[in-house]
Design a protein around this motif. Structure first.
Motif, PDB file in Angstrom:
ATOM      1  N   PHE A 162       0.783  -1.240   0.000  1.00  0.00           N
ATOM      2  CA  PHE A 162       0.000   0.000   0.000  1.00  0.00           C
ATOM      3  C   PHE A 162       0.816   1.292   0.000  1.00  0.00           C
ATOM      4  O   PHE A 162       0.258   2.354  -0.283  1.00  0.00           O
ATOM      5  CB  PHE A 162      -0.933   0.018   1.228  1.00  0.00           C
ATOM      6  N   SER A 163       2.084   1.238   0.311  1.00  0.00           N
ATOM      7  CA  SER A 163       2.841   2.495   0.375  1.00  0.00           C
ATOM      8  C   SER A 163       3.177   3.007  -1.020  1.00  0.00           C
ATOM      9  O   SER A 163       3.320   2.239  -1.970  1.00  0.00           O
ATOM     10  CB  SER A 163       4.128   2.304   1.181  1.00  0.00           C
ATOM     11  N   MET A 164       3.312   4.330  -1.118  1.00  0.00           N
ATOM     12  CA  MET A 164       3.681   4.965  -2.375  1.00  0.00           C
ATOM     13  C   MET A 164       5.194   5.111  -2.447  1.00  0.00           C
ATOM     14  O   MET A 164       5.840   5.452  -1.452  1.00  0.00           O
ATOM     15  CB  MET A 164       3.020   6.343  -2.474  1.00  0.00           C
ATOM     16  N   PRO A 165       5.782   4.862  -3.633  1.00  0.00           N
ATOM     17  CA  PRO A 165       7.250   4.971  -3.762  1.00  0.00           C
ATOM     18  C   PRO A 165       7.734   6.401  -3.525  1.00  0.00           C
ATOM     19  O   PRO A 165       7.112   7.368  -3.989  1.00  0.00           O
ATOM     20  CB  PRO A 165       7.506   4.542  -5.210  1.00  0.00           C
ATOM     21  N   VAL A 166       8.818   6.534  -2.775  1.00  0.00           N
ATOM     22  CA  VAL A 166       9.476   7.811  -2.549  1.00  0.00           C
ATOM     23  C   VAL A 166      10.929   7.648  -2.978  1.00  0.00           C
ATOM     24  O   VAL A 166      11.666   6.864  -2.384  1.00  0.00           O
ATOM     25  CB  VAL A 166       9.399   8.243  -1.072  1.00  0.00           C
ATOM     26  N   TYR A 167      11.320   8.379  -4.029  1.00  0.00           N
ATOM     27  CA  TYR A 167      12.650   8.229  -4.624  1.00  0.00           C
ATOM     28  C   TYR A 167      12.932   6.771  -4.990  1.00  0.00           C
ATOM     29  O   TYR A 167      14.032   6.246  -4.768  1.00  0.00           O
ATOM     30  CB  TYR A 167      13.728   8.754  -3.677  1.00  0.00           C
ATOM     31  N   GLY A 168      11.916   6.103  -5.504  1.00  0.00           N
ATOM     32  CA  GLY A 168      12.086   4.731  -5.975  1.00  0.00           C
ATOM     33  C   GLY A 168      11.991   3.669  -4.897  1.00  0.00           C
ATOM     34  O   GLY A 168      12.144   2.487  -5.192  1.00  0.00           O
ATOM     35  N   MET A 169      11.731   4.069  -3.635  1.00  0.00           N
ATOM     36  CA  MET A 169      11.665   3.098  -2.538  1.00  0.00           C
ATOM     37  C   MET A 169      10.316   3.164  -1.836  1.00  0.00           C
ATOM     38  O   MET A 169       9.763   4.235  -1.639  1.00  0.00           O
ATOM     39  CB  MET A 169      12.774   3.377  -1.510  1.00  0.00           C
ATOM     40  N   LYS A 170       9.810   1.988  -1.474  1.00  0.00           N
ATOM     41  CA  LYS A 170       8.597   1.918  -0.669  1.00  0.00           C
ATOM     42  C   LYS A 170       8.996   1.712   0.779  1.00  0.00           C
ATOM     43  O   LYS A 170       9.450   0.634   1.154  1.00  0.00           O
ATOM     44  CB  LYS A 170       7.713   0.757  -1.137  1.00  0.00           C
ATOM     45  N   ARG A 171       8.837   2.743   1.589  1.00  0.00           N
ATOM     46  CA  ARG A 171       9.225   2.620   2.985  1.00  0.00           C
ATOM     47  C   ARG A 171       8.328   3.403   3.931  1.00  0.00           C
ATOM     48  O   ARG A 171       8.411   3.220   5.137  1.00  0.00           O
ATOM     49  CB  ARG A 171      10.672   3.046   3.179  1.00  0.00           C
ATOM     50  N   TYR A 172       7.469   4.263   3.408  1.00  0.00           N
ATOM     51  CA  TYR A 172       6.643   5.109   4.269  1.00  0.00           C
ATOM     52  C   TYR A 172       5.183   4.700   4.188  1.00  0.00           C
ATOM     53  O   TYR A 172       4.620   4.571   3.104  1.00  0.00           O
ATOM     54  CB  TYR A 172       6.778   6.582   3.877  1.00  0.00           C
ATOM     55  N   LEU A 173       4.593   4.489   5.383  1.00  0.00           N
ATOM     56  CA  LEU A 173       3.148   4.289   5.480  1.00  0.00           C
ATOM     57  C   LEU A 173       2.517   5.590   5.944  1.00  0.00           C
ATOM     58  O   LEU A 173       2.865   6.115   7.008  1.00  0.00           O
ATOM     59  CB  LEU A 173       2.825   3.171   6.472  1.00  0.00           C
ATOM     60  N   ILE A 174       1.609   6.123   5.151  1.00  0.00           N
ATOM     61  CA  ILE A 174       0.941   7.382   5.484  1.00  0.00           C
ATOM     62  C   ILE A 174      -0.302   7.067   6.297  1.00  0.00           C
ATOM     63  O   ILE A 174      -1.213   6.375   5.842  1.00  0.00           O
ATOM     64  CB  ILE A 174       0.570   8.170   4.227  1.00  0.00           C
ATOM     65  N   ILE A 175      -0.338   7.584   7.527  1.00  0.00           N
ATOM     66  CA  ILE A 175      -1.485   7.384   8.420  1.00  0.00           C
ATOM     67  C   ILE A 175      -1.992   8.758   8.829  1.00  0.00           C
ATOM     68  O   ILE A 175      -1.497   9.380   9.773  1.00  0.00           O
ATOM     69  CB  ILE A 175      -1.095   6.567   9.667  1.00  0.00           C
ATOM     70  N   ALA A 177      -2.151  12.438   9.128  1.00  0.00           N
ATOM     71  CA  ALA A 177      -1.138  13.486   8.995  1.00  0.00           C
ATOM     72  C   ALA A 177       0.260  12.979   9.318  1.00  0.00           C
ATOM     73  O   ALA A 177       1.223  13.739   9.242  1.00  0.00           O
ATOM     74  CB  ALA A 177      -1.490  14.662   9.910  1.00  0.00           C
ATOM     75  N   PHE A 178       0.371  11.720   9.693  1.00  0.00           N
ATOM     76  CA  PHE A 178       1.661  11.154  10.081  1.00  0.00           C
ATOM     77  C   PHE A 178       2.136  10.136   9.045  1.00  0.00           C
ATOM     78  O   PHE A 178       1.343   9.564   8.293  1.00  0.00           O
ATOM     79  CB  PHE A 178       1.560  10.481  11.451  1.00  0.00           C
ATOM     80  N   SER A 179       3.448   9.932   9.033  1.00  0.00           N
ATOM     81  CA  SER A 179       4.037   8.910   8.175  1.00  0.00           C
ATOM     82  C   SER A 179       4.962   8.046   9.021  1.00  0.00           C
ATOM     83  O   SER A 179       5.656   8.546   9.906  1.00  0.00           O
ATOM     84  CB  SER A 179       4.819   9.554   7.020  1.00  0.00           C
ATOM     85  N   LEU A 180       4.953   6.752   8.751  1.00  0.00           N
ATOM     86  CA  LEU A 180       5.768   5.802   9.498  1.00  0.00           C
ATOM     87  C   LEU A 180       6.821   5.209   8.570  1.00  0.00           C
ATOM     88  O   LEU A 180       6.484   4.627   7.526  1.00  0.00           O
ATOM     89  CB  LEU A 180       4.889   4.694  10.071  1.00  0.00           C
ATOM     90  N   ASP A 181       8.073   5.383   8.934  1.00  0.00           N
ATOM     91  CA  ASP A 181       9.174   4.816   8.161  1.00  0.00           C
ATOM     92  C   ASP A 181       9.364   3.368   8.610  1.00  0.00           C
ATOM     93  O   ASP A 181      10.070   3.083   9.572  1.00  0.00           O
ATOM     94  CB  ASP A 181      10.446   5.633   8.388  1.00  0.00           C
ATOM     95  N   THR A 182       8.754   2.451   7.881  1.00  0.00           N
ATOM     96  CA  THR A 182       8.766   1.044   8.302  1.00  0.00           C
ATOM     97  C   THR A 182      10.163   0.425   8.186  1.00  0.00           C
ATOM     98  O   THR A 182      10.501  -0.483   8.936  1.00  0.00           O
ATOM     99  CB  THR A 182       7.781   0.223   7.455  1.00  0.00           C
ATOM    100  N   LEU A 183      10.969   0.917   7.253  1.00  0.00           N
ATOM    101  CA  LEU A 183      12.314   0.364   7.102  1.00  0.00           C
ATOM    102  C   LEU A 183      13.253   0.830   8.208  1.00  0.00           C
ATOM    103  O   LEU A 183      14.365   0.317   8.342  1.00  0.00           O
ATOM    104  CB  LEU A 183      12.898   0.750   5.739  1.00  0.00           C
ATOM    105  N   ALA A 184      12.816   1.809   8.995  1.00  0.00           N
ATOM    106  CA  ALA A 184      13.603   2.218  10.161  1.00  0.00           C
ATOM    107  C   ALA A 184      13.156   1.465  11.413  1.00  0.00           C
ATOM    108  O   ALA A 184      13.947   1.246  12.330  1.00  0.00           O
ATOM    109  CB  ALA A 184      13.461   3.725  10.386  1.00  0.00           C
ATOM    110  N   VAL A 185      11.895   1.033  11.438  1.00  0.00           N
ATOM    111  CA  VAL A 185      11.317   0.403  12.628  1.00  0.00           C
ATOM    112  C   VAL A 185      11.426  -1.118  12.587  1.00  0.00           C
ATOM    113  O   VAL A 185      11.857  -1.747  13.554  1.00  0.00           O
ATOM    114  CB  VAL A 185       9.839   0.818  12.787  1.00  0.00           C
ATOM    115  N   THR A 186      11.058  -1.712  11.453  1.00  0.00           N
ATOM    116  CA  THR A 186      10.956  -3.174  11.387  1.00  0.00           C
ATOM    117  C   THR A 186      12.285  -3.911  11.598  1.00  0.00           C
ATOM    118  O   THR A 186      12.277  -4.976  12.245  1.00  0.00           O
ATOM    119  CB  THR A 186      10.330  -3.605  10.044  1.00  0.00           C
TER     120      THR A 186
END
Length: 318
Positions: A162-175, A177-186
């Motif tokens: 479900f995440s949208m690519p940012v600079y060619g990478m899927k790592r942010y979940l938009i919830i 007004a907030f965004s979660l960087d899943t590649l930093a947390v997981t």
């Protein structure tokens, strides 16, 4: 037991506790040591050994009080690591100082207008979260290791779907007004969960070996699809370390690591385009408007930098 014999046990336990600086756990340590000593004494008494000798043998079997005390002190360490705290504080201060200079030189850039204020908010949230974590007995989280693992995998799958690519990478979940960087947390959650799962793990059993390797490499496949090479490298280093400490043979880890490195190098060197990108840093002027663009921009930044920065660092032509 006589008073003299009791005093031997008490003196042994007191010596162990005297080496444990965290006084909050002394009662727990005393109760645990006394339980182990009494159980051992009873075992010796059952086979006909006299009581006084049974106590001496039990204390010998428990081990050197000084060694046990030092080990328990490390396990129950409560005092802050001041050196680590000072270094962390210095890095945070340097980061905020750098951010302040960037913001002061980018008044026309909408992205950086409130960046410093946002960092202050995140810093406050991080301090509160850290203080809460300090109050948690991490040993109690071990039973939730598999749950953490499953939640991390589900989070990565949701990001991939479900995440949208940012600079060619899927790592942010938009919830909202907030965004979660899943590649930093997981990766952190996965490493913590695998540390719990692999505690006292039986790598000699073929079924357990297959399950352990499967659990370790499922996240790697997802990280590949999410196109994050740095995350894969950091994750594998941490997981291989945990596997080795839990009893996985070093020679097999070396074989696995060598295989992964070989595959990585094969992927890079199988096409001329990737070879060029990999080695362009040696001569970035060779392709200023192509592969060498970023290196020439970095060179411009470096040459224009002063002690307190330079406005030209921000206004680079694109």
């Amino acid at each position: 037991m006589s008073k003299i014999e009791n005093s031997k046990i008490i003196n042994y336990i007191n010596e162990v506790c005297s080496l444990v600086k965290n006084k909050k756990v002394h009662a727990e340590i005393r109760a645990e040591l006394l339980c182990h000593i009494n159980d051992t004494i009873e075992d010796y008494l059952e086979i006909g050994i006299p009581e006084d000798k049974a106590i001496d043998k039990a204390l010998i079997q428990m081990g050197n009080a000084e060694i046990i005390g030092h080990d328990l002190n490390k396990a129950h360490k409560s005092n802050s690591d001041w050196l680590l705290l000072i270094i962390t504080t210095g890095l945070i201060f340097f980061g905020f100082l750098t951010t302040a200079f960037i913001q002061s030189n980018t008044s026309n850039d909408a992205y950086y207008i409130n960046y410093f204020s946002k960092l202050l908010v995140f810093l406050g949230m991080s301090i509160v979260l850290s203080l809460c974590i300090l109050k948690v007995d991490y040993r109690k989280l071990k039973k939730y290791s598999l749950t953490f693992y499953i939640c991390s995998i589900v989070l990565l799958l949701i990001t991939l779907a479900f995440s949208m690519p940012v600079y060619g990478m899927k790592r942010y979940l938009i919830i909202g007004a907030f965004s979660l960087d899943t590649l930093a947390v997981t990766p952190i959650l996965l490493i913590i969960s695998l540390a719990g799962i692999f505690d006292n793990y039986n790598w000699n059993n073929k079924k357990s070996l297959f399950e352990g390797l499967t659990l370790s490499f499922i996240p790697v496949i997802l990280f590949i699809y999410l196109q994050s090479l740095s995350t894969i490298i950091i994750y594998l280093i941490a997981v291989f370390t945990i596997m080795h400490l839990s009893g996985f043979k070093l020679k097999y880890l070396i074989i696995i690591s060598a295989s992964l490195v070989s595959i990585f190098l094969l992927c890079i060197f199988k096409t001329a385009y990737r070879i060029e990108r990999f080695f362009i840093f040696l001569n970035p002027a060779k392709d200023i408007d192509g592969q060498g663009w970023i290196y020439n921009q970095l060179n411009t930044l470096r040459n224009s930098a002063e002690l307190l920065g330079n406005n030209s660092n921000i206004n680079i032509s694109i």
